[in-house]
Design an enzyme around this catalytic site. Sequence first.
Site, PDB file in Angstrom:
ATOM      1  N   GLU A 121      11.153  17.818 -24.314  1.00  7.29           N
ATOM      2  CA  GLU A 121      10.386  18.153 -23.184  1.00  7.29           C
ATOM      3  C   GLU A 121      10.997  19.560 -22.546  1.00  7.29           C
ATOM      4  O   GLU A 121      10.504  20.209 -22.080  1.00  7.29           O
ATOM      5  CB  GLU A 121      10.569  17.131 -22.152  1.00  7.29           C
ATOM      6  CG  GLU A 121       9.754  15.947 -22.447  1.00  7.29           C
ATOM      7  CD  GLU A 121       8.390  15.626 -22.071  1.00  7.29           C
ATOM      8  OE1 GLU A 121       7.787  16.884 -21.583  1.00  7.29           O
ATOM      9  OE2 GLU A 121       7.532  14.546 -22.290  1.00  7.29           O
ATOM     10  N   HIS A 179       1.493  16.744 -25.950  1.00  8.35           N
ATOM     11  CA  HIS A 179       1.257  15.288 -25.753  1.00  8.35           C
ATOM     12  C   HIS A 179      -0.146  14.922 -26.194  1.00  8.35           C
ATOM     13  O   HIS A 179      -0.072  13.397 -26.330  1.00  8.35           O
ATOM     14  CB  HIS A 179       1.311  15.257 -24.187  1.00  8.35           C
ATOM     15  CG  HIS A 179       2.615  15.331 -23.293  1.00  8.35           C
ATOM     16  ND1 HIS A 179       3.186  16.394 -23.558  1.00  8.35           N
ATOM     17  CD2 HIS A 179       3.387  14.486 -22.820  1.00  8.35           C
ATOM     18  CE1 HIS A 179       4.489  16.184 -22.906  1.00  8.35           C
ATOM     19  NE2 HIS A 179       4.585  15.101 -22.250  1.00  8.35           N
ATOM     20  N   ASN A 222       1.101  19.029 -20.518  1.00 11.33           N
ATOM     21  CA  ASN A 222       1.023  18.333 -21.522  1.00 11.33           C
ATOM     22  C   ASN A 222       1.053  18.722 -22.985  1.00 11.33           C
ATOM     23  O   ASN A 222       0.357  18.321 -23.961  1.00 11.33           O
ATOM     24  CB  ASN A 222      -0.356  17.311 -21.403  1.00 11.33           C
ATOM     25  CG  ASN A 222      -0.419  16.743 -20.346  1.00 11.33           C
ATOM     26  OD1 ASN A 222       0.498  15.956 -19.836  1.00 11.33           O
ATOM     27  ND2 ASN A 222      -1.289  16.570 -19.396  1.00 11.33           N
ATOM     28  N   ARG A 253      -2.034  22.026 -14.040  1.00 10.63           N
ATOM     29  CA  ARG A 253      -0.992  21.044 -14.486  1.00 10.63           C
ATOM     30  C   ARG A 253      -1.110  20.375 -15.960  1.00 10.63           C
ATOM     31  O   ARG A 253      -0.252  20.214 -16.754  1.00 10.63           O
ATOM     32  CB  ARG A 253      -1.054  19.841 -13.485  1.00 10.63           C
ATOM     33  CG  ARG A 253       0.094  18.747 -13.712  1.00 10.63           C
ATOM     34  CD  ARG A 253       0.444  17.983 -12.348  1.00 10.63           C
ATOM     35  NE  ARG A 253       1.514  17.014 -12.833  1.00 10.63           N
ATOM     36  CZ  ARG A 253       2.103  16.045 -12.107  1.00 10.63           C
ATOM     37  NH1 ARG A 253       1.822  16.084 -10.688  1.00 10.63           N
ATOM     38  NH2 ARG A 253       2.996  15.328 -12.482  1.00 10.63           N
ATOM     39  N   ARG A 277       0.779  -1.048   0.089  1.00 12.04           N
ATOM     40  CA  ARG A 277      -0.023   0.076  -0.235  1.00 12.04           C
ATOM     41  C   ARG A 277       0.661   1.347  -0.040  1.00 12.04           C
ATOM     42  O   ARG A 277       0.386   2.423   0.548  1.00 12.04           O
ATOM     43  CB  ARG A 277      -0.981  -0.169   1.193  1.00 12.04           C
ATOM     44  CG  ARG A 277      -2.007  -1.087   0.953  1.00 12.04           C
ATOM     45  CD  ARG A 277      -3.118  -0.638   1.866  1.00 12.04           C
ATOM     46  NE  ARG A 277      -4.344  -1.933   1.689  1.00 12.04           N
ATOM     47  CZ  ARG A 277      -4.201  -2.913   2.391  1.00 12.04           C
ATOM     48  NH1 ARG A 277      -3.719  -2.913   3.437  1.00 12.04           N
ATOM     49  NH2 ARG A 277      -5.180  -3.712   2.281  1.00 12.04           N
ATOM     50  N   LYS A 295       8.505  23.210 -13.518  1.00 12.42           N
ATOM     51  CA  LYS A 295       7.414  22.228 -13.192  1.00 12.42           C
ATOM     52  C   LYS A 295       6.974  22.024 -11.570  1.00 12.42           C
ATOM     53  O   LYS A 295       5.869  22.036 -11.271  1.00 12.42           O
ATOM     54  CB  LYS A 295       8.125  20.659 -13.547  1.00 12.42           C
ATOM     55  CG  LYS A 295       7.339  19.553 -13.059  1.00 12.42           C
ATOM     56  CD  LYS A 295       7.292  18.286 -14.197  1.00 12.42           C
ATOM     57  CE  LYS A 295       6.142  17.435 -13.856  1.00 12.42           C
ATOM     58  NZ  LYS A 295       6.373  16.201 -14.805  1.00 12.42           N
ATOM     59  N   HIS A 309       1.176  11.713 -27.888  1.00  9.98           N
ATOM     60  CA  HIS A 309       0.555  10.161 -27.334  1.00  9.98           C
ATOM     61  C   HIS A 309       0.059   9.545 -28.669  1.00  9.98           C
ATOM     62  O   HIS A 309       0.046   8.297 -28.557  1.00  9.98           O
ATOM     63  CB  HIS A 309      -0.067  10.352 -26.205  1.00  9.98           C
ATOM     64  CG  HIS A 309       0.324  10.552 -24.916  1.00  9.98           C
ATOM     65  ND1 HIS A 309      -0.201  10.986 -23.795  1.00  9.98           N
ATOM     66  CD2 HIS A 309       1.826  10.622 -24.452  1.00  9.98           C
ATOM     67  CE1 HIS A 309       0.686  11.189 -22.853  1.00  9.98           C
ATOM     68  NE2 HIS A 309       1.975  10.998 -23.162  1.00  9.98           N
ATOM     69  N   GLU A 356      -3.598  17.409 -11.042  1.00 12.17           N
ATOM     70  CA  GLU A 356      -4.010  17.832 -12.642  1.00 12.17           C
ATOM     71  C   GLU A 356      -5.450  18.032 -12.532  1.00 12.17           C
ATOM     72  O   GLU A 356      -6.276  17.417 -13.434  1.00 12.17           O
ATOM     73  CB  GLU A 356      -3.795  16.870 -13.475  1.00 12.17           C
ATOM     74  CG  GLU A 356      -3.540  17.455 -14.909  1.00 12.17           C
ATOM     75  CD  GLU A 356      -2.951  16.548 -15.928  1.00 12.17           C
ATOM     76  OE1 GLU A 356      -1.682  16.090 -15.614  1.00 12.17           O
ATOM     77  OE2 GLU A 356      -3.765  16.257 -17.005  1.00 12.17           O
ATOM     78  N   LYS A 413       3.835  11.741 -11.160  1.00 12.93           N
ATOM     79  CA  LYS A 413       3.005  10.623 -11.899  1.00 12.93           C
ATOM     80  C   LYS A 413       3.658   9.418 -12.266  1.00 12.93           C
ATOM     81  O   LYS A 413       5.081   9.501 -12.696  1.00 12.93           O
ATOM     82  CB  LYS A 413       2.750  11.636 -13.427  1.00 12.93           C
ATOM     83  CG  LYS A 413       1.859  12.594 -13.292  1.00 12.93           C
ATOM     84  CD  LYS A 413       1.259  13.060 -14.689  1.00 12.93           C
ATOM     85  CE  LYS A 413       0.252  14.061 -14.759  1.00 12.93           C
ATOM     86  NZ  LYS A 413       0.054  14.704 -15.952  1.00 12.93           N
ATOM     87  N   HIS A 448       9.372   8.894 -27.106  1.00 11.62           N
ATOM     88  CA  HIS A 448       8.346  10.056 -26.456  1.00 11.62           C
ATOM     89  C   HIS A 448       8.533  11.519 -26.899  1.00 11.62           C
ATOM     90  O   HIS A 448       7.898  11.937 -27.089  1.00 11.62           O
ATOM     91  CB  HIS A 448       8.373   9.396 -24.871  1.00 11.62           C
ATOM     92  CG  HIS A 448       7.341  10.607 -24.347  1.00 11.62           C
ATOM     93  ND1 HIS A 448       6.020  10.607 -24.452  1.00 11.62           N
ATOM     94  CD2 HIS A 448       7.752  11.294 -23.201  1.00 11.62           C
ATOM     95  CE1 HIS A 448       5.609  11.556 -23.782  1.00 11.62           C
ATOM     96  NE2 HIS A 448       6.702  12.031 -22.861  1.00 11.62           N
TER      97      HIS A 448
HETATM   98  N1  GLY Z   1       4.466  15.181 -17.706  1.00  9.71           N
HETATM   99  C1  GLY Z   1       3.401  15.972 -17.193  1.00  9.71           C
HETATM  100  C2  GLY Z   1       3.171  15.975 -15.926  1.00  9.71           C
HETATM  101  O1  GLY Z   1       4.003  15.518 -15.141  1.00  9.71           O
HETATM  102  O2  GLY Z   1       2.237  16.466 -15.438  1.00  9.71           O
END
Ligand code: GLY
Length: 377
Positions: A193, A256, A253, A249, A129, A235, A260, A245, A151, A274
């Site tokens: 990035e 992305h 993206n 946040r 957990r 960040k 993606h 998010e 994330k 990526h």
């Molecule tokens: N890579 C996007 C984020 O961490 O929100």
Amino acid sequence: MIDIVRPAIDDVAVSLGERSYTVRVGQGLIARAGPEIAPLLRRPRVAVVSEATVAGLHLEALRAGLAISGITLEALILPPGEATKSWQHLQQTVEWLLAQKVERGDVVVAFGGGVIGDLVGFAASILRRGVRFVQIPTSLLAQVDSSVGGKTGINSPQGKNLIGAFHQPSLVLADIDVLDTMTPRDFLAGYGEVVKYGLLGDAAYFDWLGAHGPAMAAGDKGLRQQAVQRAVRMKADIVERDETEQGDRALLNLGHTFGHALEAATGYSDRLLHGEGVAIGCQLAFDLSARLGLCAQEAPVRVAEHLADMGMKRSLADIAGELPGRDALIALMAQDKKVVDGAMRFILARDIGDSFVTADVPRAALAALLDEALAGR
Ligand code: GLY
């Protein structure tokens, strides 16, 4: 013995109450991993999960760095590549950590790029957990983005990162020295990035990258440290405002949703890394913004010029092999996690450094953009 004076380490604080931690950015961090990690440990051992390429290059250095503080390590070495972010390798990782008798009070170390960080962070989030973990990101992409902010997750055949959890690391050690061993292609993919940060929220950073990006790619460590530190600070600011998010946040993206979809369309393979998908996605997001009259045409032109200066992939024409048609690409985009009530949300821009989230993109404009991009192949 001559004392080698290293440049100072930059510490970036990520302030999230009891989940706060520090991202340390600088040279020589792996070589002194023991003193860095020791304060977190209840007993002098760590379980390290890495992948074959990184382990071959750096695992012995990490072992030696930990040994300075009498810390031993056991390592699980997984295959490199995006395909490792799978149920199969998650199960393997969790079972291995249990077999190593990792307890609630122990610390797991994710030693690799974004794939390893995401997978191992997720494994740590569900093991007993939740156990603590340390990120030692070994790629530019992981240093500026995926190792920070909590994330974690794996991919599904239905889309990227669709299975996961928010689980913050206890410490991030971004050692600039390891970037020396990256291939030029991987470095530039990570730079996708980096440039994203300038494009989404800091025009001055974009200008700085315009001036220093090529020297950074050529190996200047001082510039690399500054670039990583500044991206991580941006960040951290965003994650502090919106950890899970619910709002801002999503700006991270940028590029992305397109990226993606392109990664899924190319089977998460070597055809498109990526960060390459993110760079192409940023270009498409600016193209779409200009097409919708949200920003001046000059903005996507400046993005394209910088990506070209850096020798990066920047259009669908730069992706080898077949791509699905426009409708299939839109269907892949609709699997994005940002979809709300079935409506796709996009990160678009009013200018370089001024992005925003919107669901207000007419399908016809998206279709026309993709038709044009596909016709250019
Ligand atoms: N890579 C996007 C984020 O961490 O929100």
